[in-house]
Write a protein that holds these residues in place. Structure first.
Motif, PDB file in Angstrom:
ATOM      1  N   ASP A 563     -25.173 -27.267  70.384  1.00 33.49           N
ATOM      2  CA  ASP A 563     -26.161 -26.274  69.298  1.00 33.49           C
ATOM      3  C   ASP A 563     -27.397 -26.183  69.585  1.00 33.49           C
ATOM      4  N   ALA A 564     -27.413 -25.898  70.817  1.00 34.12           N
ATOM      5  CA  ALA A 564     -29.043 -25.339  71.320  1.00 34.12           C
ATOM      6  C   ALA A 564     -29.533 -24.113  70.649  1.00 34.12           C
ATOM      7  N   LEU A 565     -30.676 -24.046  70.293  1.00 35.52           N
ATOM      8  CA  LEU A 565     -31.230 -22.629  69.721  1.00 35.52           C
ATOM      9  C   LEU A 565     -32.495 -22.092  70.919  1.00 35.52           C
ATOM     10  N   ILE A 566     -32.232 -20.951  71.380  1.00 36.13           N
ATOM     11  CA  ILE A 566     -33.199 -20.283  71.992  1.00 36.13           C
ATOM     12  C   ILE A 566     -33.692 -19.105  71.219  1.00 36.13           C
ATOM     13  N   GLU A 567     -34.752 -18.917  70.582  1.00 38.89           N
ATOM     14  CA  GLU A 567     -35.092 -18.018  69.840  1.00 38.89           C
ATOM     15  C   GLU A 567     -36.593 -17.418  69.785  1.00 38.89           C
ATOM     16  N   ASN A 568     -36.504 -16.019  69.461  1.00 41.15           N
ATOM     17  CA  ASN A 568     -37.834 -15.148  69.081  1.00 41.15           C
ATOM     18  C   ASN A 568     -38.784 -15.694  70.454  1.00 41.15           C
ATOM     19  N   SER A 569     -38.424 -15.808  71.532  1.00 43.99           N
ATOM     20  CA  SER A 569     -39.043 -15.925  72.804  1.00 43.99           C
ATOM     21  C   SER A 569     -39.269 -14.739  73.823  1.00 43.99           C
ATOM     22  N   GLU A 570     -40.327 -14.567  74.531  1.00 44.43           N
ATOM     23  CA  GLU A 570     -40.487 -13.488  75.540  1.00 44.43           C
ATOM     24  C   GLU A 570     -40.162 -14.273  76.929  1.00 44.43           C
TER      25      GLU A 570
END
Length: 871
Positions: A563-570
Motif C-alpha cells: 500500500d505504498a503511495l507515490i503521488e503528485n510528484s515530478e
C-alpha cells in the motif's frame, strides 16, 4: 522460429517508418510535419485533457513543458496562456510553533522561535538519531528540512528502519529542501588554465575515499556537465536509437566495427528450472493449459554458469538463461545457453578506415566506457574498457554488459538486423546498433565537458559561455551515493507510515556498470537499487516531491511492500526508470507475498528519462500486483511509458492518464507494453491460483507516435487484460497474439494514423474457451502517409487467425476508412465486412463508413474524454 520470422518481417517494414527526434526544448533532431490536419487538433485536445482533467493543479512550468512536448506553439497553434496555479511540488505550509508531534529541524531556520538547541541539528543523520530518542517507533514524529541543498555525500545514505515508523520528512514552508547524493566542491577551487580552453584543478581530499567522478553537475542552476565523449552530444537530450534520424550525429554506426569480440565457447551451462502446469501432477497441483503456445503454460528459468553475468541473488532466475524460453528471437538466447557462450561481447575491434587515427591517439583508454545499442534498439549495454591493443585495433571490456536481459543476435541468426553482414559466408559476428565512447581524456574537446584522472585526482573542465569561459567561482557537485534514502524493513518488522512530503532528490550516481538482474519473463533487465530504495514497508507515502538529475533509477520498491503511495510528484532528467516495482518469488511460487502489492502511483508528472539506460520507463513492474496507475502524465521517453514485465497476480488498474512521445528511440513496443511468458502461483484472489485477476486499462488518452505501434502492446503471452473506454491516437488497435488470451477490448476510440496493415484488431489463435472479446469500439483507419499511393492501402481494418464466434466475440464495432469498404483478414483471406458477417457469423452489428471530416472525428474524441466543448 515462426514467431521470430513474423517479427522480423514486421521490423523490416517498421524500420522504414517516419522517425522523429527530441522534444521542442532539446531540438536536437528533425521531425516530419504532422501527417494530417487532425494531428494538431488532437494535440490541443491532449493539452486540454492534461491541464483540465488529469492534473488541473499543474504548475505554469509544467504546462509550458507539456505544450512544448506536444509541439504547440511551433508546428501547431499555441494553447491559451498558462496561468498560475498551486505548485504541486510544494507541501502545504505548516507552522513550526504548532508542532503536535516530536519535531527536529535540520539546518538554520533563522528567527523561527521553534528552532532551539534541543531540536535543531545540522544533518539528517543527526536528526534521525535525535528523533529516535524523542519518540518510540509507534509514535508520530517529524523531520523538517531547511530550504536549500542538504548534501549527504560525506555522511552517507539516510537509512530508515522499523524504529523510524510513523516519521514525516518534509520541507520547511520557507522553501523546498533538496536531499543530494553528492558532495559540493565549493566555489574556491584553484583552477589552472591549459590549452584549448581546458582548465584543471586538484580534487585531493575533496571526495570520500575510493570515489571517482562518474558525473558532474553545477549546484545552481542544476545542470549537467558532460563527461568527455565522442561523438559529442548532450547526453540528456540526444537521441541515437534506430528510430532517431540524427543518430549518426551522436553515435558511431554499427558498421564502424570490424567485429564485437565474442566470449569463448564452452562456458558453464546455467542451472535450469522447468515446471509444466498443463497436466497433473505438477508442482502447484493446479492446471494451466489456456495458452495456444504451450511454452506459456510453463515456468522456466536459469542461473549460474555463463548467466553469472546477471544478478541472481535472493534465489532469482533469468527467464533467458533457460534453453526452453520462448518468444521473439528466443532461439538466440537458447543457443547461447546450450553453447555456454553468451551473445554479448567482451571487447570490440574497431574500424580504423572510417575515422583514421581516432582511437589510435588515445594515450590511455583504460576506464573509458563503451555504450552500445542492441541491434533492434531494445536496450543499451555499457562496458568499461580494461585494455587497448593498438596493433589489433581493439578494446577489451571488463565490468558491465548486464543492462539488457538478453543476448545479441549474430549475422548467421538474423542478418536482416545487420545490412553489412556477409550472407555468402558463415558470418558469426555479433550485431549491435549504434555506439559511442566516453571517459577518455583525448575526447575532452567540446565546451561543457569534463574528464577526471583517477590516478592524479585531477579534474579537467572546458567551461561554456554560460560559465563565462572560466570555472573560477563556479560551485560544482559530484554525485557519490547511488542511494539517497533507504527504507529498510522486512515483512515481519516493516517500516510503517513513513511520509516524505515536498522534498527534492538530486545528484545520485550512475549504476550502469554494476550487475543488473532479469526480473521476470520480459525482455528487460533492471538494477536493484535507486536514489530511493524501499523494502519491507507498509503505507509509505511519497507526496509532492521532485526527482531531478538522478543518474539511475529514481524510486524502487523491491520485495515485501504494501500500500505504498507515490503521488503528485515530478520526475525529470532521470537516468534510468522513474518508479520501479520488483518483487521476489521462489521460482514460480509467489504466495509468500514478498512483492510490492497495492501500490498507488497517482498524479505524477514524468518526462525526460532514460538517458543512461534507454530501456527505461516512468513505471516498470515485475512480480508485483494490484498496482493503481492513475491520473499521471508521461512523455518524452525512449521506450514504453509503462512496462508490465509479467502477469504476476494481476488486479492492476491504469486509468485517467495522458501518455505520449514514448518509444522515441526504439520500436517493437507500445505506449504501454506487457509480457506474460512465465506462470506464477499467487494468492491475490484469496486462494492459490495460476491465473491473474484481470488488469484494467480504461479512460486514458495515449498517443502512439514516434516508434510506438499500438497504444497497448500486449506482447508474448499477455492475458487477462480488460481495455475499455480509452482514446488511442496514431495507434493500432487491439493486439493479442503470440499466446495471449482471455482479454476484452471494448468501447475504445482508435485513430489509426498512419496506416500500417495492423490497424484496429490483430489477434492470433486461441484455445476453445480462452478467446478474446472485441466489441463496441470505434476505429478510424487513415490512408498511407509514407509516400505510397493511396491505392496501395486497402481498407483493411482487422486481422484474425480464427473467425469463429465460438472462440472470439467480435461485434458492434464502427469502422471508418478511406473508401468506406472495411475489409477483414480471416485466417489470411481478405474479405469485406459483409462477407465476414454472413459467412462466419462474426462482427454482427458492426458497420463501416467513409472517413468523416476532421471536425466530426474531433467530436468523437472530445466525447470519449468527456470534454464536450469544442477546441
Amino acid at each position: 522460429m515462426a514467431v521470430s520470422g513474423m517479427r522480423a518481417a514486421f521490423l523490416l517494414l517498421y524500420a522504414g517508418a517516419a522517425c522523429a527526434a527530441v522534444d521542442a526544448r532539446g531540438s536536437l533532431g528533425t521531425r516530419p510535419p504532422p501527417p494530417h490536419d487532425l494531428d494538431c487538433k488532437i494535440k490541443a485536445l491532449a493539452y486540454k485533457y492534461g491541464t483540465t482533467v488529469v492534473q488541473p493543479q499543474m504548475s505554469v512550468g509544467q504546462k509550458t513543458a507539456l505544450a512544448e512536448a506536444l509541439w504547440l506553439g511551433s508546428e501547431c497553434p499555441a494553447p491559451p496562456t498558462a496561468t498560475a496555479t498551486a505548485d504541486p511540488t510544494r507541501p502545504e505550509k505548516t507552522h513550526h510553533k504548532a508542532a503536535e508531534v516530536p519535531t527536529v529541524f535540520v539546518g538554520n531556520h533563522g528567527s523561527n522561535p521553534a528552532s532551539t538547541e534541543t531540536n535543531t541539528v545540522s544533518t539528517v543523520a543527526d536528526a534521525i538519531a535525535l528523533l529516535r530518542t524523542l519518540a518510540r517507533p509507534a509514535e508520530p514524529k517529524k523531520m523538517v528540512l531547511s530550504p536549500g541543498v542538504h548534501f549527504l555525500g560525506w555522511n552517507g545514505t539516510l537509512s530508515l528502519t522499523a524504529q523510524d515508523s510513523h516519521l514525516t520528512i518534509e520541507s520547511a514552508p520557507e522553501g523546498q529542501a533538496w536531499l543530494s547524493g553528492g558532495v559540493s566542491l565549493g566555489s574556491d577551487l584553484k583552477w589552472t588554465r591549459g590549452a584549448n580552453g581546458v582548465w584543471s584543478t586538484s580534487l585531493k581530499g575533496l571526495l570520500p575515499p575510493g570515489v571517482t567522478v562518474e558525473a558532474l553537475l553545477r549546484l545552481e542552476p542544476h545542470t549537467r556537465i558532460e563527461r568527455a565523449r565522442y561523438p559529442n552530444a548532450d547526453t540528456e537530450l540526444a537521441q541515437w536509437g534506430y528510430n532517431s534520424p540524427l543518430r549518426l550525429n551522436y553515435s558511431f554506426g554499427a558498421n564502424e566495427t570490424v567485429a564485437w569480440t565474442r566470449p569463448p565457447a564452452g562456458g558453464a551451462t546455467p542451472n535450469m528450472s522447468l515446471f509444466d502446469f498443463s497436466t497433473l501432477p505438477n508442482a502447484a497441483n493446479l492446471i494451466k493449459n489456456d495458452s495456444a503456445l504451450s511454452e506459456y503454460n510453463t515456468y522456466v528459468g536459469g542461473s549460474g554458469g555463463i548467466c553469472d553475468n546477471w544478478d541472481t541473488t535472493d534465489g532469482q532466475e533469468s527467464y533467458w538463461c533457460s534453453n526452453k524460453s520462448s518468444g521473439g528471437w528466443a532461439e538466440v538466447d537458447a543457443e547461447a545457453v546450450n553453447a555456454g557462450q553468451l551473445g554479448l561481447p567482451v571487447g570490440v575491434k574497431y574500424n580504423t578506415s572510417l575515422r583514421p587515427g581516432r582511437f589510435q591517439r588515445y594515450e590511455n583508454a583504460v576506464g573509458g566506457i563503451i555504450h552500445a545499442w542492441h541491434s533492434q534498439s531494445w536496450f543499451v549495454n555499457m562496458w568499461e574498457i580494461v585494455a587497448q591493443d593498438k596493433k589489433e585495433n581493439s578494446f577489451a571490456f571488463g565490468r558491465g554488459g548486464s543492462q539488457g536481459g538478453r543476448s545479441w543476435c549474430r549475422c548467421d541468426q538474423c542478418a536482416y538486423a545487420g545490412p553489412w553482414c556477409d550472407t555468402k559466408q558463415h558470418d558469426t559476428r555479433l550485431i549491435s546498433g549504434g555506439w559511442y565512447i566516453e571517459n577518455v581524456f583525448e575526447e575532452l574537446d567540446a565546451e561543457n565537458e569534463y574528464y577526471y584522472n583517477t590516478s592524479t585526482e585531477t579534474l579537467y573542465f572546458k567551461p561554456n559561455a554560460t560559465d563565462g569561459t572560466t570555472p573560477v567561482g563556479l560551485e560544482l557537485v559530484v554525485p557519490v551515493l547511488e542511494t539517497i534514502l533507504h527504507i529498510d524493513g522486512t515483512a515481519n518488522a516493516p517500516v510503517q507510515n513513513v511520509n516524505i512530503r515536498g522534498v527534492g532528490f538530486r545528484d545520485s550516481t550512475p549504476t550502469y556498470l554494476k550487475k543488473w538482474g532479469v526480473p521476470s519473463g520480459g525482455d528487460w533487465a533492471l538494477y536493484r537499487g535507486g536514489a530511493v530504495i524501499v523494502q519491507g514497508s507498509e503505507q509509505l507515502a511519497i507526496s509532492e516531491c521532485t526527482f531531478r538529475r538522478l543518474d539511475a533509477n529514481a524510486v524502487l520498491l523491491t520485495g515485501y511492500n504494501r500500500d505504498a503511495l507515490i503521488e503528485n510528484s515530478e520526475f525529470h532528467f532521470i537516468g534510468d526508470t522513474a518508479i520501479g516495482l520488483w518483487g521476489l518469488t521462489k521460482k514460480f511460487d509467489g504466495t509468500e507475498g514478498t512483492q510490492p502489492r497495492g501500490t498507488k502511483i497517482v498524479g505524477n508528472f514524468v518526462h525526460e528519462l532514460g538517458y543512461r539506460e534507454k530501456q527505461s520507463s516512468p513505471v516498470f513492474q515485475a512480480k508485483a500486483c494490484q498496482t493503481s496507475i492513475l491520473s499521471n502524465i508521461f512523455f518524452n521517453l525512449p521506450r514504453a511509458a509503462v512496462n508490465l514485465n509479467d502477469g504476476f497476480g494481476g488486479d492492476n488498474e491504469i486509468s485517467g492518464n495522458l501518455m505520449f512521445n514514448s518509444c522515441r528511440e526504439s520500436g517493437d513496443h507500445g505506449v504501454v507494453n506487457s509480457w506474460d511468458r512465465e506462470v506464477f502461483l499467487t494468492d491475490v484472489s484469496g486462494k492459490p491460483s495460476l491465473d491473474p485477476i484481470p488488469t484494467r486499462i480504461h479512460s486514458n488518452m495515449m498517443i502512439a507516435n514516434y516508434g510506438a505501434s499500438q497504444a497497448i502492446d500486449n506482447d508474448d503471452g499477455s492475458s487477462w487484460y480488460h481495455t475499455s473506454d480509452n482514446l488511442f491516437y496514431s495507434a493500432d488497435g487491439f493486439k493479442m497474439d503470440y499466446g495471449g488470451h482471455d482479454s476484452v477490448y471494448s468501447g475504445n476510440l482508435n485513430v489509426v494514423l498512419p496506416y500500417d496493415g495492423q490497424n484496429c484488431l490483430n489477434i492470433g489463435s486461441f484455445l476453445p474457451g480462452h478467446g478474446d472479446t472485441f466489441e463496441n469500439n470505434t476505429c478510424f483507419v487513415f490512408p498511407c502517409v509514407d509516400g505510397r499511393p493511396s491505392s496501395a492501402c486497402v481498407d483493411q481494418v482487422s486481422g484474425m487467425s480464427q473467425c469463429d464466434p465460438s472462440i472470439n466475440t467480435v461485434r458492434n464495432n464502427r469502422y471508418f476508412s478511406t473508401h468506406g469498404n472495411a475489409s477483414i483478414s480471416c485466417a489470411g483471406h481478405l474479405l469485406p465486412l459483409a462477407s465476414v458477417q454472413s459467412k462466419y457469423g462474426i462482427e454482427v452489428g458492426s458497420t463501416h463508413s467513409v472517413l468523416p471530416s476532421t471536425s466530426e472525428i474531433m467530436k468523437y474524441a472530445e466525447a470519449q474524454l468527456g470534454l464536450a466543448d469544442s477546441i
